[in-house]
Write a protein that holds these residues in place. Structure first.
Motif, mmCIF file in Angstrom:
data_model
loop_
_atom_site.group_PDB
_atom_site.id
_atom_site.type_symbol
_atom_site.label_atom_id
_atom_site.label_comp_id
_atom_site.label_asym_id
_atom_site.label_seq_id
_atom_site.Cartn_x
_atom_site.Cartn_y
_atom_site.Cartn_z
ATOM 1 N N THR A 29 0.738 -0.905 -0.304
ATOM 2 C CA THR A 29 -0.221 0.337 -0.106
ATOM 3 C C THR A 29 0.680 1.391 -0.197
ATOM 4 O O THR A 29 1.898 1.083 0.364
ATOM 5 N N THR A 30 0.280 2.127 -0.347
ATOM 6 C CA THR A 30 0.684 3.213 -0.433
ATOM 7 C C THR A 30 -0.052 4.463 0.659
ATOM 8 O O THR A 30 0.634 5.634 0.794
ATOM 9 N N ASP A 31 -0.873 4.249 1.083
ATOM 10 C CA ASP A 31 -1.690 4.804 1.470
ATOM 11 C C ASP A 31 -1.253 4.548 3.427
ATOM 12 O O ASP A 31 -2.313 3.489 3.404
ATOM 13 N N TYR A 32 -1.297 5.194 4.549
ATOM 14 C CA TYR A 32 -0.101 4.780 5.695
ATOM 15 C C TYR A 32 -1.732 5.492 6.670
ATOM 16 O O TYR A 32 -1.340 6.004 8.171
ATOM 17 N N LYS A 33 -2.525 5.991 6.359
ATOM 18 C CA LYS A 33 -3.701 6.640 6.880
ATOM 19 C C LYS A 33 -4.598 5.685 7.763
ATOM 20 O O LYS A 33 -6.276 6.256 7.996
ATOM 21 N N THR A 34 -5.256 4.493 7.619
ATOM 22 C CA THR A 34 -6.614 3.701 7.588
ATOM 23 C C THR A 34 -7.112 2.716 8.752
ATOM 24 O O THR A 34 -5.784 2.352 9.033
ATOM 25 N N LYS A 35 -7.447 2.932 8.585
ATOM 26 C CA LYS A 35 -7.166 1.157 10.085
ATOM 27 C C LYS A 35 -6.758 0.290 9.734
ATOM 28 O O LYS A 35 -7.072 -0.465 9.914
ATOM 29 N N GLU A 36 -6.898 -0.254 8.350
ATOM 30 C CA GLU A 36 -6.308 -1.503 7.534
ATOM 31 C C GLU A 36 -5.558 -1.548 8.117
ATOM 32 O O GLU A 36 -4.774 -2.302 8.804
ATOM 33 N N CYS A 37 -4.881 -0.706 7.975
ATOM 34 C CA CYS A 37 -3.330 -0.178 8.033
ATOM 35 C C CYS A 37 -3.217 -0.424 9.593
ATOM 36 O O CYS A 37 -1.547 -0.994 10.051
ATOM 37 N N TYR A 38 -3.610 0.008 10.700
ATOM 38 C CA TYR A 38 -3.290 0.396 12.134
ATOM 39 C C TYR A 38 -3.807 -1.492 12.730
ATOM 40 O O TYR A 38 -2.772 -2.180 13.173
ATOM 41 N N ASP A 39 -4.555 -1.662 12.356
ATOM 42 C CA ASP A 39 -4.952 -3.616 11.935
ATOM 43 C C ASP A 39 -3.978 -4.061 12.156
ATOM 44 O O ASP A 39 -3.978 -5.110 12.946
ATOM 45 N N ASP A 40 -3.470 -4.360 10.861
ATOM 46 C CA ASP A 40 -1.887 -5.381 10.524
ATOM 47 C C ASP A 40 -0.397 -5.461 11.562
ATOM 48 O O ASP A 40 0.222 -5.637 11.657
ATOM 49 N N LEU A 41 -0.221 -3.844 11.240
ATOM 50 C CA LEU A 41 0.552 -2.974 12.461
ATOM 51 C C LEU A 41 0.618 -3.521 13.651
ATOM 52 O O LEU A 41 1.310 -4.171 14.492
ATOM 53 N N LYS A 42 -0.790 -3.307 14.028
ATOM 54 C CA LYS A 42 -1.057 -3.968 15.477
ATOM 55 C C LYS A 42 -0.285 -4.971 16.007
ATOM 56 O O LYS A 42 -0.444 -5.996 16.880
ATOM 57 N N VAL A 43 -0.929 -6.021 14.645
ATOM 58 C CA VAL A 43 -0.851 -7.862 14.784
ATOM 59 C C VAL A 43 0.715 -7.793 15.035
ATOM 60 O O VAL A 43 1.226 -9.374 15.842
ATOM 61 N N ILE A 44 1.508 -6.784 13.569
ATOM 62 C CA ILE A 44 2.743 -7.317 14.395
ATOM 63 C C ILE A 44 3.311 -7.113 15.644
ATOM 64 O O ILE A 44 4.391 -7.612 16.143
ATOM 65 N N LEU A 45 3.544 -5.683 15.868
ATOM 66 C CA LEU A 45 3.269 -5.389 17.236
ATOM 67 C C LEU A 45 3.477 -6.287 18.359
ATOM 68 O O LEU A 45 4.098 -6.807 19.608
ATOM 69 N N GLU A 46 2.099 -7.151 18.377
ATOM 70 C CA GLU A 46 1.615 -7.612 18.782
ATOM 71 C C GLU A 46 2.561 -9.378 19.189
ATOM 72 O O GLU A 46 2.423 -9.743 19.781
ATOM 73 N N THR A 47 2.426 -9.464 18.179
ATOM 74 C CA THR A 47 3.438 -10.670 18.268
ATOM 75 C C THR A 47 5.281 -10.223 18.364
ATOM 76 O O THR A 47 5.496 -11.418 18.830
ATOM 77 N N ILE A 48 5.287 -9.022 18.461
ATOM 78 C CA ILE A 48 7.137 -9.120 18.586
ATOM 79 C C ILE A 48 7.531 -8.732 20.416
ATOM 80 O O ILE A 48 8.211 -9.428 20.807
ATOM 81 N N ARG A 49 6.164 -8.105 20.631
ATOM 82 C CA ARG A 49 5.682 -8.341 22.192
ATOM 83 C C ARG A 49 6.144 -9.433 22.857
ATOM 84 O O ARG A 49 6.677 -9.510 24.308
ATOM 85 N N ALA A 50 5.331 -10.245 22.131
ATOM 86 C CA ALA A 50 4.870 -11.515 22.928
ATOM 87 C C ALA A 50 6.249 -12.624 22.747
ATOM 88 O O ALA A 50 6.412 -13.558 23.777
ATOM 89 N N GLU A 51 7.322 -12.048 22.281
ATOM 90 C CA GLU A 51 8.368 -12.337 22.106
ATOM 91 C C GLU A 51 9.493 -12.028 23.161
ATOM 92 O O GLU A 51 9.934 -11.418 23.295
#
Length: 571
Positions: A29-51
């Motif tokens: 994507t090129t639009d990082y102001k969306t709720k979809e981006c928010y949801d994807d980044l949240k998944v990545i961050l939670e995965t990192i923090r879980a380790e």
């Protein structure tokens, strides 16, 4: 291992397919102001923090999957879009920067790659934008997303700066990007974490003189020490995002500045460091011993007089290698920490007791070799120089070849049996506790010191400045001029050798060029003969050879530390 899975040491399988899919969508994507981006980044961050812990080989496997999926490129792409400090734009920037914080803390290779891509400079460029200026938009830092995003970005800068392999190039890059000016404006924000990060980052990139101006009052250091006091409680692991280890590492960097050593004493940090010598975590103990060693260079008596301090340092030195291995219980990392703790404690005791370990100079001078004193990052270069000097007929002492028994005892013997000490001067040399111990010991023993500049653009400062003041430098930072500089160094050593012979004759009343053996001049002669190490030398009135009558740095400190503490304003 199945595709999209990471297997932990305990045998647990972690599914990383969702993270890879999220990374794929974000990169597309090129639009990082969306709720979809928010949801994807949240998944990545939670995965990192879980380790929470690395595998047995010290690698964070899941974090590495995310790094290899293109985390740096994603972050750079989002940063380059200069997101507005509002809505999903700043929330998403907050999430991706948090991912980067964790990744830079866990992987040195990742930090090196960021430096190669100039991403830290891009962060500084973003922090410099008018839209994030806390002086123009004070209300911005009241927004949790904006404030946390800025803290995350500073955390990335700090993590990268701490990586030794890239410190020199990172320091230069930060300076070119006007980091001191960019970061200093955020010190006005009433946020402990932000202020502390700014102070820690600036400690790496500013000169001693600049650092003294930044910390000209006690407020900042007192705040950090108070935070450390709170996290000394085993039940409280962190304060404002900093662990005891993180705070100690930052304070060690600050304590490389002599004025900050005095400030640490004045804000009563020594009792806290003493307490940490008996902490549960070995890492905290060894860092506490290291910072006490640094303080001892400037305020020796205050460390000695602290109840329990010397006793705790002696206790850390008692165990032999077999006892340390038993304590480590097969944990190689723990064994390494225990050995480092023992070394740091011995170094602290050495610096506290060094004035008692004097060796009388005799007429039958035993000095035979040239000692090479250097910091490990410049070992390869210094070994080349040592080899060149050996081929020219000089006897060289360098610890990679000649060290035996106790490191400190071997160092002392090397200095005491040296006719000359060659120093590989660099920022890391100046900041190294071991190098300062060697350098000041050589100075106190009145050995001739020859400084070699081994870091491009470095000018000796701090404690190293006075020791090499008014001496001829040899710069070994240009490979194409190595042979030329080596030849010049050889000639200088030969010249100084002749001067030393004459100096010994003068000191023994045997100078053939003088008629009055007691006659000296106190000003530098017209011929321009320079003092070695700076200040306090007198000269034979007939041959202008320096006759050393100096007060050592250690003696100056012991005589003046109470006066200095009284004169510096308490704030």
């Amino acid at each position: 291992m199945a595709n999209g899975e990471v297997v932990t040491d305990s045998g647990t399988r972690v599914d990383t397919s969702a993270v890879k899919e999220a990374m794929g969508r974000l990169k597309a994507t090129t639009d990082y102001k969306t709720k979809e981006c928010y949801d994807d980044l949240k998944v990545i961050l939670e995965t990192i923090r879980a380790e929470e812990t690395p595998s047995s080989n010290g690698v964070y496997e899941t974090t590495n999957v995310i790094i290899n999926a293109g985390l740096a490129d994603l972050f750079h792409k989002m940063l380059s879009a200069t997101p507005e400090p509002e809505g999903f734009a700043i929330q998403n920037m907050r999430f991706v920067s948090a991912c980067m914080c964790n990744a830079t803390k866990r992987s040195s290779t990742f930090c090196e790659n960021l430096v190669a891509k100039s991403i830290p400079r891009e962060i500084l460029k973003y922090l410099k934008t008018e839209k994030l200026d806390p002086e123009q938009h004070k209300e911005l830092m009241g927004n949790e997303n904006v404030r946390t995003c800025v803290i995350n970005l500073m955390c990335i800068l700090h993590n990268v700066m701490k990586k030794e392999k890239v410190q020199a190039i990172t320091r230069e890059g930060y300076k070119k990007a006007s980091a001191p000016q960019v970061l200093n404006k955020f010190r006005s924000v009433e946020n402990c974490t932000m202020k502390t990060l700014v102070i820690f980052i600036l400690a790496y990139i500013t000169t001693d003189e600049e650092n003294e101006k930044i910390n000209e009052c006690d407020e900042h250091i007192r705040t950090i020490v108070n935070m450390l006091s709170e996290v000394c409680d085993p039940k409280k692991k962190s304060k404002h995002g900093f662990s005891a280890v993180g705070l100690l590492e930052g304070l060690i960097k600050l304590a490389s500045n002599d004025a900050n050593k005095v400030r640490l004493v004045r804000v009563e940090a020594v009792p806290i460091f003493t307490k940490l010598l008996e902490a549960e975590e070995t890492q905290e103990q060894l860092l506490a011993a290291k910072i006490l060693t640094l303080i001892a260079f400037r305020c020796r008596d205050f460390v000695i007089q602290e109840p329990g301090c010397v006793t705790a340092l002696k206790a850390a030195c008692k165990c032999d290698d077999n006892e340390l291995e038993k304590k480590a219980n097969g944990d190689k990392k723990e064994l390494k920490k225990l050995k480092e703790l023992k070394r740091n404690a011995k170094e602290a005791l050495w610096n506290l007791n060094e004035p008692k370990l004097t060796v009388k100079d005799t007429k039958d001078d035993p000095r035979k070799h040239i000692m090479i004193s250097y910091q490990w990052d410049s070992q390869e270069l210094m070994m080349r120089i040592a080899d060149g000097l050996e081929k020219a007929g000089f006897k060289i002492w360098m610890d990679v070849k000649d060290m035996s028994g106790s490191t400190l005892e071997a160092m002392a013997a090397a200095v005491e049996n040296a006719s000359m000490v060659i120093i590989g001067a660099s920022t890391k040399y100046k900041d190294s506790v071991s190098c300062r111990t060697e350098g000041e010991y050589a100075y106190n023993k009145r050995r001739t010191i020859v400084p070699l500049i081994v870091e491009y653009g470095y000018t000796p400062d701090g404690w190293l400045g006075p020791i090499v003041m008014n001496t001829l430098y040899f710069e070994f930072t240009n490979e194409s001029k190595f042979d030329e500089k080596l030849e010049a160094l050889i000639h200088e050593i030969q010249r100084r050798g002749e001067c030393m012979k004459q100096s010994l004759q003068c000191s023994e009343g045997a100078c053939t060029r003088k008629t009055d053996s007691t006659s000296v001049v106190t000003e530098q002669p017209a011929s321009g003969t320079a003092t070695v190490g700076g200040g306090g030398s007198t000269y034979c009135s007939c041959c202008s050879i320096p006759r050393y009558n100096r007060v050592s740095p250690a003696e100056q400190v012991r005589a003046s530390q109470f006066i200095v503490l009284a004169k510096l304003p308490i704030s």
